[in-house]
Write a protein that holds these residues in place. Sequence first.
Motif, mmCIF file in Angstrom:
data_model
loop_
_atom_site.group_PDB
_atom_site.id
_atom_site.type_symbol
_atom_site.label_atom_id
_atom_site.label_comp_id
_atom_site.label_asym_id
_atom_site.label_seq_id
_atom_site.Cartn_x
_atom_site.Cartn_y
_atom_site.Cartn_z
ATOM 1 N N ALA A 125 17.693 17.572 -16.621
ATOM 2 C CA ALA A 125 18.156 16.465 -17.477
ATOM 3 C C ALA A 125 16.930 15.692 -17.966
ATOM 4 N N PRO A 126 16.991 15.037 -19.125
ATOM 5 C CA PRO A 126 18.111 15.008 -20.071
ATOM 6 C C PRO A 126 18.093 16.201 -21.021
ATOM 7 N N THR A 127 19.275 16.807 -21.200
ATOM 8 C CA THR A 127 19.440 17.919 -22.130
ATOM 9 C C THR A 127 20.767 17.738 -22.860
ATOM 10 N N ASP A 128 20.792 18.125 -24.124
ATOM 11 C CA ASP A 128 22.019 18.016 -24.924
ATOM 12 C C ASP A 128 22.429 19.366 -25.486
ATOM 13 N N TRP A 129 23.730 19.566 -25.594
ATOM 14 C CA TRP A 129 24.286 20.723 -26.302
ATOM 15 C C TRP A 129 25.183 20.126 -27.391
ATOM 16 N N ILE A 130 24.912 20.444 -28.641
ATOM 17 C CA ILE A 130 25.594 19.751 -29.747
ATOM 18 C C ILE A 130 26.061 20.734 -30.825
ATOM 19 N N MET A 132 28.824 20.686 -34.561
ATOM 20 C CA MET A 132 29.839 20.000 -35.359
ATOM 21 C C MET A 132 31.028 20.925 -35.474
ATOM 22 N N HIS A 133 32.196 20.331 -35.601
ATOM 23 C CA HIS A 133 33.444 21.080 -35.594
ATOM 24 C C HIS A 133 34.286 20.569 -36.756
ATOM 25 N N SER A 134 34.641 21.483 -37.647
ATOM 26 C CA SER A 134 35.402 21.092 -38.832
ATOM 27 C C SER A 134 36.845 21.533 -38.673
ATOM 28 N N CYS A 135 37.765 20.597 -38.687
ATOM 29 C CA CYS A 135 39.192 20.960 -38.669
ATOM 30 C C CYS A 135 40.045 19.798 -39.120
ATOM 31 N N LEU A 136 41.243 20.094 -39.574
ATOM 32 C CA LEU A 136 42.209 19.112 -40.066
ATOM 33 C C LEU A 136 41.602 18.212 -41.155
ATOM 34 N N GLY A 137 40.714 18.799 -41.936
ATOM 35 C CA GLY A 137 40.132 18.065 -43.056
ATOM 36 C C GLY A 137 39.032 17.091 -42.686
ATOM 37 N N HIS A 138 38.610 17.110 -41.429
ATOM 38 C CA HIS A 138 37.544 16.206 -40.979
ATOM 39 C C HIS A 138 36.486 16.969 -40.188
ATOM 40 N N GLN A 139 35.346 16.291 -39.979
ATOM 41 C CA GLN A 139 34.283 16.880 -39.160
ATOM 42 C C GLN A 139 34.089 16.042 -37.902
ATOM 43 N N PHE A 140 33.901 16.749 -36.807
ATOM 44 C CA PHE A 140 33.723 16.106 -35.497
ATOM 45 C C PHE A 140 32.387 16.554 -34.911
ATOM 46 N N LEU A 141 31.808 15.709 -34.074
ATOM 47 C CA LEU A 141 30.555 16.059 -33.408
ATOM 48 C C LEU A 141 30.862 16.178 -31.914
ATOM 49 N N LEU A 142 30.600 17.350 -31.333
ATOM 50 C CA LEU A 142 30.817 17.522 -29.907
ATOM 51 C C LEU A 142 29.476 17.449 -29.195
ATOM 52 N N VAL A 143 29.393 16.540 -28.219
ATOM 53 C CA VAL A 143 28.150 16.352 -27.465
ATOM 54 C C VAL A 143 28.414 16.623 -25.990
ATOM 55 N N LEU A 144 27.664 17.575 -25.430
ATOM 56 C CA LEU A 144 27.638 17.766 -23.975
ATOM 57 C C LEU A 144 26.247 17.349 -23.540
ATOM 58 N N ARG A 145 26.170 16.435 -22.588
ATOM 59 C CA ARG A 145 24.869 15.910 -22.157
ATOM 60 C C ARG A 145 24.715 16.024 -20.647
ATOM 61 N N LYS A 146 23.555 16.515 -20.232
ATOM 62 C CA LYS A 146 23.193 16.510 -18.807
ATOM 63 C C LYS A 146 22.255 15.331 -18.610
ATOM 64 N N GLN A 147 22.597 14.463 -17.707
ATOM 65 C CA GLN A 147 21.865 13.207 -17.575
ATOM 66 C C GLN A 147 21.898 12.715 -16.135
ATOM 67 N N GLU A 148 20.850 12.058 -15.717
ATOM 68 C CA GLU A 148 20.806 11.505 -14.357
ATOM 69 C C GLU A 148 21.133 10.016 -14.413
ATOM 70 N N LYS A 149 22.422 9.703 -14.163
ATOM 71 C CA LYS A 149 22.774 8.275 -14.079
ATOM 72 C C LYS A 149 22.249 7.715 -12.769
ATOM 73 N N TYR A 150 22.369 8.519 -11.721
ATOM 74 C CA TYR A 150 21.825 8.161 -10.412
ATOM 75 C C TYR A 150 20.670 9.117 -10.172
ATOM 76 N N GLU A 151 19.503 8.585 -9.866
ATOM 77 C CA GLU A 151 18.271 9.389 -9.788
ATOM 78 C C GLU A 151 18.439 10.579 -8.851
ATOM 79 N N GLY A 152 18.092 11.742 -9.333
ATOM 80 C CA GLY A 152 18.168 12.950 -8.504
ATOM 81 C C GLY A 152 19.546 13.582 -8.481
ATOM 82 N N HIS A 153 20.539 12.980 -9.189
ATOM 83 C CA HIS A 153 21.902 13.521 -9.207
ATOM 84 C C HIS A 153 22.366 13.703 -10.652
ATOM 85 N N PRO A 154 21.959 14.805 -11.303
ATOM 86 C CA PRO A 154 22.389 14.997 -12.690
ATOM 87 C C PRO A 154 23.895 15.205 -12.804
#
Lengths: 242, 242
Positions: A125-130, A132-154
Amino acid sequence: MLFFTQCFGAVLDLIHLRFQHYKAKRVFSAAGQLVCVVNPTHSLKYAATRCAAAQASTEQGIPPPCHHHEAVHDPQLVPCTCPLFSCPWEGHLEVVVSHLRQTHRISILQGAEIVFLATDMHLPAPTDWIIMHSCLGHQFLLVLRKQEKYEGHPQFFATMMLIGTPSQANNFTYRLELNRNQRRLKWEATPRSILECVDSVISDGDCLVLNTSLAQLFSDNGSLAIGIAITTSKVHSSEAEM
Amino acid sequence: MLFFTQCFGAVLDLIHLRFQHYKAKRVFSAAGQLVCVVNPTHSLKYAATRCAAAQASTEQGIPPPCHHHEAVHDPQLVPCTCPLFSCPWEGHLEVVVSHLRQTHRISILQGAEIVFLATDMHLPAPTDWIIMHSCLGHQFLLVLRKQEKYEGHPQFFATMMLIGTPSQANNFTYRLELNRNQRRLKWEATPRSILECVDSVISDGDCLVLNTSLAQLFSDNGSLAIGIAITTSKVHSSEAEM
């Protein structure tokens, strides 16, 4: 000779992608669902902000609050919403998608139901997987994030944002689904607008949250398959309920 | 005079319980579902173990590994599986339920689908909410635990254990569902056998895990309603897939 080596490399890559695609299809066993292999990106935004600010809060991998541009003269202009880069761009909401595609090389997929296959979950961490997803006439952004909110525990955080206004976002419901090893985890919520900050959604924990141990249970050979579905909300007067 | 004061107190308690029952029914809007108000219990097991062992690992609220009896002479005898107390009792699997009811005062409920309404979510960790659930000819133990895996950051862990053998447990699937504020979180898994340790299931994180912020989003006035459903598994040869 170099040409043949490159061709051989390309063929190997194609076989690997095809194998990952096949595995994800087998997991979800839903014919017709588009499987998208998403490679991780090490966020440059955090790195840059850390160098500049060097604050104690960011030391633990907590992303800084949104840096919206201090003076947006035209109220119809929005800043760049890419979670990966601190980008000085600003423009109308309608051209955010083309900016994200062209400048930040974020892929876009079509279809109401897709499978997001995030590779290399073991990366630090920190790493992102991103995507965009187009459906129902709109675009969406999907974000998966690996992050350490508590140190040493991603932990892993997944959320979906509408590239549109908050009132437009209230018309949709998104579902993220993990399904493996006789376990199933589903998260359903109203997407947030991209005008809100993806960093604050994740730091509030108002999204799908996975501990490392759960992420390992759901992942297969270092890849995590997330089924995604977007529907229009039944309840449109959402604010009344809130 | 004392009699009338007590009567008045009892009536107030009944009104409060009825109100909580009504709220949970409204949240799940499923007529016919039994709502069970479950009060928290401060686990005496951790306290006793801490006093005795005073180990660094338990300082952070991490429960100690299972203390199975060192010498069980009759292999058909099982130790007391109550997550709350270090109890010297041992007996046959068939009488575990009556031991838990009579000695540890754990309530038992009937029905394939019930709503577990855990009160006083704000109480400090470690705290447990426990009931037994009787359906499909078997008894299950539902444990919701508030615990600090990371110091200063309490989390909620919910799991279901079958009061039976691991091979019997493989025949069932349990579902825990949270539904509030336009968000829905569902966890489905095969229950573990009570012969495995509830503490290790929770420390492995192989259960429904909620951060405090998510628990607050799903709770209403300090109470968390969890919809519970148990079904027989479609796939009986579960070990082949594992």
